[in-house]
Enzyme design. Sequence first.
Site, PDB file in Angstrom:
ATOM      1  N   HIS A 121       0.845  -1.191   0.000  1.00  0.00           N
ATOM      2  CA  HIS A 121       0.000   0.000   0.000  1.00  0.00           C
ATOM      3  C   HIS A 121       0.880   1.240   0.000  1.00  0.00           C
ATOM      4  O   HIS A 121       1.939   1.277   0.636  1.00  0.00           O
ATOM      5  CB  HIS A 121      -0.993   0.005   1.161  1.00  0.00           C
ATOM      6  CG  HIS A 121      -0.449   0.313   2.518  1.00  0.00           C
ATOM      7  ND1 HIS A 121      -0.293   1.612   2.990  1.00  0.00           N
ATOM      8  CD2 HIS A 121      -0.029  -0.497   3.509  1.00  0.00           C
ATOM      9  CE1 HIS A 121       0.163   1.576   4.226  1.00  0.00           C
ATOM     10  NE2 HIS A 121       0.357   0.317   4.561  1.00  0.00           N
ATOM     11  N   ASP A 133       5.826   2.827   7.002  1.00  0.00           N
ATOM     12  CA  ASP A 133       4.461   2.346   6.773  1.00  0.00           C
ATOM     13  C   ASP A 133       3.738   3.231   5.764  1.00  0.00           C
ATOM     14  O   ASP A 133       3.073   4.206   6.146  1.00  0.00           O
ATOM     15  CB  ASP A 133       3.685   2.327   8.100  1.00  0.00           C
ATOM     16  CG  ASP A 133       2.273   1.789   7.910  1.00  0.00           C
ATOM     17  OD1 ASP A 133       1.422   2.068   8.780  1.00  0.00           O
ATOM     18  OD2 ASP A 133       2.020   1.111   6.883  1.00  0.00           O
ATOM     19  N   GLU A 167      -5.287   1.912   2.192  1.00  0.00           N
ATOM     20  CA  GLU A 167      -5.142   0.744   3.075  1.00  0.00           C
ATOM     21  C   GLU A 167      -5.428   1.153   4.498  1.00  0.00           C
ATOM     22  O   GLU A 167      -6.026   0.430   5.274  1.00  0.00           O
ATOM     23  CB  GLU A 167      -3.727   0.163   2.960  1.00  0.00           C
ATOM     24  CG  GLU A 167      -3.513  -1.127   3.722  1.00  0.00           C
ATOM     25  CD  GLU A 167      -3.058  -0.934   5.157  1.00  0.00           C
ATOM     26  OE1 GLU A 167      -2.737   0.201   5.539  1.00  0.00           O
ATOM     27  OE2 GLU A 167      -3.073  -1.922   5.919  1.00  0.00           O
ATOM     28  N   GLU A 168      -4.994   2.339   4.874  1.00  0.00           N
ATOM     29  CA  GLU A 168      -5.109   2.774   6.268  1.00  0.00           C
ATOM     30  C   GLU A 168      -6.563   3.037   6.673  1.00  0.00           C
ATOM     31  O   GLU A 168      -6.858   3.143   7.855  1.00  0.00           O
ATOM     32  CB  GLU A 168      -4.255   4.032   6.508  1.00  0.00           C
ATOM     33  CG  GLU A 168      -2.782   3.837   6.247  1.00  0.00           C
ATOM     34  CD  GLU A 168      -2.072   2.959   7.273  1.00  0.00           C
ATOM     35  OE1 GLU A 168      -2.751   2.394   8.147  1.00  0.00           O
ATOM     36  OE2 GLU A 168      -0.840   2.836   7.197  1.00  0.00           O
ATOM     37  N   ASP A 196       4.216  -4.844   3.677  1.00  0.00           N
ATOM     38  CA  ASP A 196       3.696  -3.699   4.425  1.00  0.00           C
ATOM     39  C   ASP A 196       4.531  -3.575   5.691  1.00  0.00           C
ATOM     40  O   ASP A 196       4.435  -4.378   6.600  1.00  0.00           O
ATOM     41  CB  ASP A 196       2.217  -3.949   4.780  1.00  0.00           C
ATOM     42  CG  ASP A 196       1.584  -2.770   5.501  1.00  0.00           C
ATOM     43  OD1 ASP A 196       0.371  -2.841   5.781  1.00  0.00           O
ATOM     44  OD2 ASP A 196       2.304  -1.784   5.803  1.00  0.00           O
TER      45      ASP A 196
HETATM   46  N1  DTR Z   1      -1.982  -2.720   9.519  1.00  0.00           N
HETATM   47  C1  DTR Z   1      -0.722  -2.316   8.905  1.00  0.00           C
HETATM   48  C2  DTR Z   1       0.459  -2.602   9.806  1.00  0.00           C
HETATM   49  C3  DTR Z   1       0.429  -3.981  10.350  1.00  0.00           C
HETATM   50  C4  DTR Z   1       0.144  -4.334  11.614  1.00  0.00           C
HETATM   51  N2  DTR Z   1       0.254  -5.715  11.761  1.00  0.00           N
HETATM   52  C5  DTR Z   1       0.591  -6.213  10.560  1.00  0.00           C
HETATM   53  C6  DTR Z   1       0.798  -7.536  10.169  1.00  0.00           C
HETATM   54  C7  DTR Z   1       1.144  -7.777   8.824  1.00  0.00           C
HETATM   55  C8  DTR Z   1       1.263  -6.718   7.927  1.00  0.00           C
HETATM   56  C9  DTR Z   1       1.027  -5.354   8.338  1.00  0.00           C
HETATM   57  C10 DTR Z   1       0.695  -5.153   9.650  1.00  0.00           C
HETATM   58  C11 DTR Z   1      -0.727  -0.840   8.624  1.00  0.00           C
HETATM   59  O1  DTR Z   1      -0.850  -0.075   9.574  1.00  0.00           O
HETATM   60  O2  DTR Z   1      -0.562  -0.479   7.429  1.00  0.00           O
HETATM   61 ZN    ZN Z   2      -0.400   1.719   8.785  1.00  0.00          ZN
HETATM   62 ZN    ZN Z   3       0.954  -0.425   6.387  1.00  0.00          ZN
END
Ligand code: DTR
Ligand code: ZN
Ligand code: ZN
Length: 436
Positions: A121, A133, A167-168, A196
């Site tokens: 993303h 991120d 994605e967020e 990611d």
């Molecule tokens: N949710 C994603 C970051 C994230 C948190 N746990 C995982 C596990 C596997 C991949 C990504 C993530 C974000 O904040 O974009």
């Molecule tokens: Zn994120």
């Molecule tokens: Zn992320």
Amino acid sequence: MNISVPRRVTAVAALAALALAGLTGTGASAAPAAVTPPDIPLANVKQHLADLQSIATANGGNRAHGRTGYKASIDFVKAKLDAAGYTTTLQTFTSSGATGYNLIADWPGGDPNQVLMTGAHLDSVTAGPGINDNGSGSAAILENALAVSRAQLQPTKHLRFAWWGAEELGLVGSKYYVNNLPATERSKISGYLNFDMIGSPNPGYFVYDDDPTLEQTFKDYYAGLGIPTEIETEGDGRSDHAPFKNVGIPVGGLFSGADYIKTAAQAQKWGGTSGQAFDRCYHASCDTSANINDTALDRNADAIAYAIWNLSSGTTTPPAGTVFSNDTDVAIPDSPGAAVTSSVTVSGIAGNAPATLKVGVDIVHTYIGDLVVDLIAPDGSVYNLSNRAGGSTDNINQTYTVNASSEVANGVWKLRVQDKAAADTGYINGFKLTFP
Ligand code: DTR
Ligand code: ZN
Ligand code: ZN
Ligand code: CA
């Protein structure tokens, strides 16, 4: 004659270092070796991150969905891919009242009915520039796509790359893509690889465990570096692989950690700081260019190349009963001469060696009671096969069964022979390992 050889002698560090040096035997024949991709230059990946940082700085400090910084990010990535010969498509959708964008990039060629997809993303949260991120994943797959172009790779499978929007906000872009993909098109996707957060400043090395083949591919890569990995357990469904998994497409990927805390045991094996988050700037304004661990980013970018080159090449894991052999003669000096070795390079075998590893030994030598014969695993562990046994009998030509189940299969295995008593000589005529 088969004898069980249960004993394992502690590893010899020097030998482990040599094994890790990737020494390969001569005359070895093996199953189809893993395909070796080019190195992905860390400097190039870092430059993409610097460019994304500049975009965020010039657009209110973020690259979030619906903001100018996101569209500038998409345009930046698209321009590089267009220049590299990709067929790019901007897919638009609406979320939270704003237009979102997915960028899909197809590398011309390959079997259209076997598509290997790689995605990340591109959007950040509104709080900051989102360099780890998920600039890290976006930049790493961008550089891999450019490496495919530089190599003019023509793999068996068709390669498709994707940069997801929103994605967020809840995997909005990737969900939109999958939901709008006709079932006939979904069935052509042989695997989706997701990246990611792969450059976390206090990194862990986590592998998605959703599909065993994809999981093993990444584990094999890290095993080759001698770096232990863990299964990504922060919660399935927390990134863009989830919509693909939900429709039955095999998914895999890598993760270096977010706001969870690194344990002492993890710090012991990976370095870094225990008791501290893998990424203290997760979803914060400090997720800038400074919020990256270069080693993790470099290793993961290279792991992506290993996966793309191998999973798209069309070679499959070698069938059962795979033999790795070396038939080059090696003279055994009479006592008190040094030990000599014959080696084979095992590759393409998933996971650890079996408890019933067959070790074929063919030594031409008078008075085999002179000889000490050992099998040395890639990590330097020693398994004694014959220790001054057989007295005045000539020649050793037999298959030993070794419990090597604690050893990673892929790597350089050695047969080591030393003559411990004078007046008789000979040579290693052949050495082979058979995996069931
Ligand atoms: N949710 C994603 C970051 C994230 C948190 N746990 C995982 C596990 C596997 C991949 C990504 C993530 C974000 O904040 O974009
Ligand atoms: Zn994120
Ligand atoms: Zn992320
Ligand atoms: Ca590299």
